[in-house]
Design a protein around this motif. Structure first.
Motif, PDB file in Angstrom:
ATOM      1  N   LYS A 212      39.505  31.686  31.684  1.00  0.00           N
ATOM      2  CA  LYS A 212      38.728  32.922  31.544  1.00  0.00           C
ATOM      3  C   LYS A 212      37.717  33.064  32.680  1.00  0.00           C
ATOM      4  O   LYS A 212      37.478  34.164  33.187  1.00  0.00           O
ATOM      5  N   ILE A 213      37.114  31.945  33.106  1.00  0.00           N
ATOM      6  CA  ILE A 213      36.168  31.973  34.220  1.00  0.00           C
ATOM      7  C   ILE A 213      36.894  32.333  35.516  1.00  0.00           C
ATOM      8  O   ILE A 213      36.378  33.113  36.340  1.00  0.00           O
ATOM      9  N   MET A 214      38.105  31.794  35.702  1.00  0.00           N
ATOM     10  CA  MET A 214      38.881  32.113  36.905  1.00  0.00           C
ATOM     11  C   MET A 214      39.175  33.622  36.976  1.00  0.00           C
ATOM     12  O   MET A 214      39.114  34.231  38.040  1.00  0.00           O
ATOM     13  N   LYS A 215      39.469  34.219  35.832  1.00  0.00           N
ATOM     14  CA  LYS A 215      39.760  35.659  35.812  1.00  0.00           C
ATOM     15  C   LYS A 215      38.527  36.488  36.160  1.00  0.00           C
ATOM     16  O   LYS A 215      38.638  37.586  36.718  1.00  0.00           O
ATOM     17  N   LYS A 216      37.337  35.975  35.838  1.00  0.00           N
ATOM     18  CA  LYS A 216      36.094  36.704  36.126  1.00  0.00           C
ATOM     19  C   LYS A 216      35.691  36.608  37.596  1.00  0.00           C
ATOM     20  O   LYS A 216      34.930  37.434  38.091  1.00  0.00           O
TER      21      LYS A 216
ATOM     22  N   ILE B 275      48.523  30.166  49.277  1.00  0.00           N
ATOM     23  CA  ILE B 275      49.698  29.660  48.579  1.00  0.00           C
ATOM     24  C   ILE B 275      50.949  30.268  49.211  1.00  0.00           C
ATOM     25  O   ILE B 275      50.896  31.334  49.834  1.00  0.00           O
ATOM     26  N   PRO B 276      52.099  29.601  49.088  1.00  0.00           N
ATOM     27  CA  PRO B 276      53.325  30.105  49.700  1.00  0.00           C
ATOM     28  C   PRO B 276      53.717  31.484  49.174  1.00  0.00           C
ATOM     29  O   PRO B 276      53.211  31.947  48.137  1.00  0.00           O
ATOM     30  N   VAL B 277      54.640  32.115  49.887  1.00  0.00           N
ATOM     31  CA  VAL B 277      55.119  33.441  49.496  1.00  0.00           C
ATOM     32  C   VAL B 277      55.680  33.417  48.081  1.00  0.00           C
ATOM     33  O   VAL B 277      55.530  34.370  47.318  1.00  0.00           O
ATOM     34  N   GLU B 278      56.315  32.307  47.693  1.00  0.00           N
ATOM     35  CA  GLU B 278      56.927  32.220  46.364  1.00  0.00           C
ATOM     36  C   GLU B 278      55.897  32.048  45.259  1.00  0.00           C
ATOM     37  O   GLU B 278      56.242  32.040  44.084  1.00  0.00           O
ATOM     38  N   GLY B 279      54.622  31.892  45.610  1.00  0.00           N
ATOM     39  CA  GLY B 279      53.602  31.624  44.613  1.00  0.00           C
ATOM     40  C   GLY B 279      53.400  30.129  44.431  1.00  0.00           C
ATOM     41  O   GLY B 279      53.775  29.318  45.279  1.00  0.00           O
ATOM     42  N   PHE B 280      52.840  29.745  43.305  1.00  0.00           N
ATOM     43  CA  PHE B 280      52.492  28.342  43.086  1.00  0.00           C
ATOM     44  C   PHE B 280      53.729  27.446  42.992  1.00  0.00           C
ATOM     45  O   PHE B 280      53.645  26.249  43.246  1.00  0.00           O
TER      46      PHE B 280
ATOM     47  N   SER C 291      47.599  35.098  41.387  1.00  0.00           N
ATOM     48  CA  SER C 291      47.924  35.419  39.998  1.00  0.00           C
ATOM     49  C   SER C 291      47.446  34.280  39.101  1.00  0.00           C
ATOM     50  O   SER C 291      47.917  33.147  39.228  1.00  0.00           O
ATOM     51  N   ILE C 292      46.528  34.583  38.202  1.00  0.00           N
ATOM     52  CA  ILE C 292      46.024  33.560  37.282  1.00  0.00           C
ATOM     53  C   ILE C 292      47.145  33.078  36.364  1.00  0.00           C
ATOM     54  O   ILE C 292      47.256  31.881  36.056  1.00  0.00           O
TER      55      ILE C 292
END
Length: 699
Positions: free
Chosen positions: A612-616, A635-640, A587-588
């Motif tokens: 924006k580049i990461m989303k592309k 990344i862990p189950v909980e996210g960042f 998730s960005i």
């Protein structure tokens, strides 16, 4: 030994000098000291007979009568002597304390009748509890020495009342109060099950004997404690945020610290009553969030957590992971104590095998210090990269150690054909150590285990349902055999099946008999369940039993307990999360929310371009950038928020057209102040190439 009761006529307190008072007290105390000094040491039976003299001479009654006397002289004398007796009992060896129990019980009974609210009675009860807690562990402890209902049950009731009162006040009982209750409850339970070894119906109060009456009363204590814990856990849920976390941790520590211990006692009590276990499960399932919060906060290394696994459905992934991780030692931060490795990138598998396999388990418990040859980088980021690279090699198909699952290519299980390599079992032991070390260091390595492999690590038996995701064809065939109409099955001669299995390994086909002379035993409707069970055992267990055993040995080298204990604490899905992390795409927004800036502001155009580049980018490109940044693709189950720290973007004060750099140990990405979005995208896409994202981190 005899004691004469003093009376007012002997000498009133107003006419008695301090010297005389002290002399009287000292005289009795001296007699007690001499009495204890003469306790026979040759056998417990002799000691018990000797101590019985004390009771038969009515000494306990005489001392209690002194204590309850209206004369302060007598009260002081009785108190001193009773306390001396209790302290002397506690000072005896464990086997002699067993002999003292009847006398201490008598003191408890007498003081309870005479002055139940007095501190001396409480002290006597505490002494009894301490002795019970100690001698109950001794094989020679005989619970028939005392009457259950008269002696132990009142103490349980009194201490239950204390705990209930403190729970309702939301102060929470102290550790000592819970330990006192447990010290009486455990021997009482042992006595009940020894004399009436059965489970009692909760809706049929028994009144045939004193013991059965007490069992009915105990159930009411169980019910009250269960109800009050429901109230307490509701309070906890009202303090939890959306993530199940309590913000006021100080208040949590003060009032909730003994809740798990009380729930453990309740679980122990419910073993006496039919349906009581289901009541506990219902409570914990209803209060899953608060139960998991308690586990996360208060389950400590070295405690007995076995009871919790009867209620595994009432726990969350985070709490189960926490319980499993308690089996690992803490990673040391002192580099001098760590096991050092210097690895050549071109020979990662072979050199890692030598370093890890030759190390003693103890040396690995302190953690790993990792360097790649001819590189300056060191620290946690380099270690994370090594874990990723060595696991890529271990599970690489060309090494033939593991096979991909037919239905899920992400999952692996031991390859029976790996035996062509004479070192294959040593490699599995090495793999066990590596996977355990990755878990200990909380590194997601991107590997998933096949369900059959995971199941065998928890226990040796494999069921038909366990193979469903591993070999769908065999699963469907076995289901068909078991569910077919018996008459039809037998009329078709069991489909021509016999107790044997055809296998193919390295292009060679052979037949394995499932029973002696299995080729001559036809499968029919009566033995088909045995056939399926043996078929599964041979196909999925026997063929890799040595592989699993050696993997388990390597894994257990890093644990404080057995491998089955670890794998029984979690589900396969939990293990997936611990080894691979979350399965959802990156998730960005989450990434951005856990990133801070140094030299840049969040409103700078370079930061806006970056996201924006990461989303592309594709998912794999994003993971490569993440790997370049942190030395982990997962990344862990909980996210960042599950990472050990936030991520950082630093401004690089050098030429504005150069490539980014990173400090993977500190999760730092260093970017120049690129003049255009196109130039930034070109540079980021270059490092997003898989062969480039490795080895760029400095430290």
């Amino acid at each position: 030994m005899t004691l004469r009761r003093s009376t007012a006529a002997d000498s009133p307190v107003s006419h008695r000098s301090p010297l005389t008072d002290n002399h009287k007290r000292t005289n009795i105390d001296n007699k007690l000291v001499k009495f204890f000094a003469r306790i026979p040491v040759e056998s417990n039976r002799s000691a018990a007979k000797y101590l019985k003299i004390f009771s038969n001479s009515s000494v306990p009654a005489a001392l209690v009568m002194l204590f309850v006397s209206p004369l302060e002289i007598n009260k002081s004398c009785g108190k001193s002597s009773i306390k001396l007796f209790l302290n002397s009992c506690l000072a005896l060896p464990m086997h002699q304390q067993n002999s003292c129990l009847p006398v201490v019980l008598e003191f408890c009974r007498l003081l309870r009748r005479a002055c139940p609210d007095n501190k001396l009675y409480v002290s006597c009860r505490n002494t009894l509890g301490s002795m019970l807690d100690l001698v109950c562990k001794c094989d020679e402890f005989q619970l028939r020495l005392f009457t259950i209902g008269e002696e132990i049950y009142p103490c349980v009731t009194e201490l239950a009342d204390v705990m209930e009162k403190e729970l309702l006040q939301n102060t929470g009982p102290s550790l000592s109060e819970v330990q006192k209750f447990s010290s009486f409850w455990q021997p009482l339970k042992r006595a009940i099950t020894a004399q009436l070894p059965c489970v009692f119906p909760v809706d049929m109060p028994l009144r045939n004997t004193v013991l059965e009456a007490e069992i009915g009363k105990l159930y009411r204590i169980f019910g009250r404690l269960l109800t009050i814990m429901d109230i307490c856990m509701t309070r906890i849920e009202n303090m939890l945020d959306m993530r199940g976390v309590v913000n006021n941790t100080e208040a949590m520590s003060a009032s909730w610290s003994q809740y798990l211990a009380i729930l453990k006692i309740i679980d122990s009590m419910c073993e006496l009553y039919q349906g009581a276990k289901e009541q506990v499960a219902s409570l914990l399932n209803t209060r899953k969030a608060s139960f998991s919060a308690l586990v996360l906060k208060f389950a400590k290394r070295g405690d007995d957590h076995q009871w919790i696994f009867d209620y595994k459905e009432a726990t969350t992934f985070e709490s189960r992971r926490h319980l499993a991780m308690l089996l690992f030692p803490d990673v040391k931060e002192d580099y001098d104590e760590m096991h050092e490795m210097l690895i050549d990138r071109s020979n990662v598998f072979a050199e890692s095998f030598e370093y890890i396999s030759s190390a003693t388990p103890g040396s690995l418990h302190s953690g790993l210090f990792m360097e790649f040859k001819n590189e300056e980088a060191t620290g946690p980021g380099v270690l994370r990269e090594w874990f990723y690279l060595v696991c890529q090699e271990i599970f690489n198909p060309r090494n033939a150690l593991f096979l991909r699952s037919a239905d899920d290519f992400r999952r692996f299980s031991p390859n029976p054909a790996s035996k062509v390599d004479p070192l294959h079992l040593s490699y599995f032991e090495f793999t066990g150590r590596v996977i355990a070390l990755a878990l200990m260091h909380k590194v997601q390595v991107g590997v998933l285990f096949d369900r059959v492999f995971f199941t065998q690590l928890a226990h040796p038996e494999i069921s038909l349902e366990d193979i469903k995701d591993t070999d769908r064809v065999m699963y469907n065939s076995c289901k068909q055999i078991l569910e077919m109409d018996p008459a039809f099955f037998d009329s078709n001669a069991g489909l021509g099946l016999t107790f044997e299995l055809e296998t193919e390994e390295l292009g060679k086909r052979e037949t394995v008999e499932l029973l002696p002379d299995g080729k001559s035993i036809a499968v029919n409707s009566e033995n088909r369940e045995q056939y399926v069970k043996l078929l599964i055992k041979q196909r999925f267990a026997a063929s890799i039993s040595q592989h699993v055993e050696r993997f388990s040995k390597g894994f257990s080298d890093i644990l404080s307990e057995s491998v089955p204990t670890f794998f029984k604490r979690i589900y396969l899905e939990d293990f997936d999360g611990m080894l691979r992390g979350g399965e959802n795409p990156i998730s960005i927004d989450d990434w951005k929310a856990h990133t801070e800036y140094n030299g840049f502001k969040e409103t700078d155009r370079q930061i806006d371009w970056f996201w924006k580049i990461m989303k592309k980018m594709t998912e794999e490109e994003r993971r490569s950038v993440l790997f370049f940044w942190t030395s982990t693709k997962f990344i862990p189950v909980e996210g960042f928020r599950g990472l050990s720290s936030k991520l950082y973007i630093y401004r690089l004060h050098e030429a504005n057209d150069r490539l980014p750099t990173s400090h993977t140990c500190f999760y730092r990405l260093c970017l120049p102040k690129y003049p255009t979005s196109a130039l930034m995208e070109q540079r980021l896409r270059f490092i997003a190439q898989d062969h480039v994202s490795s080895s760029f981190g400095k430290w």
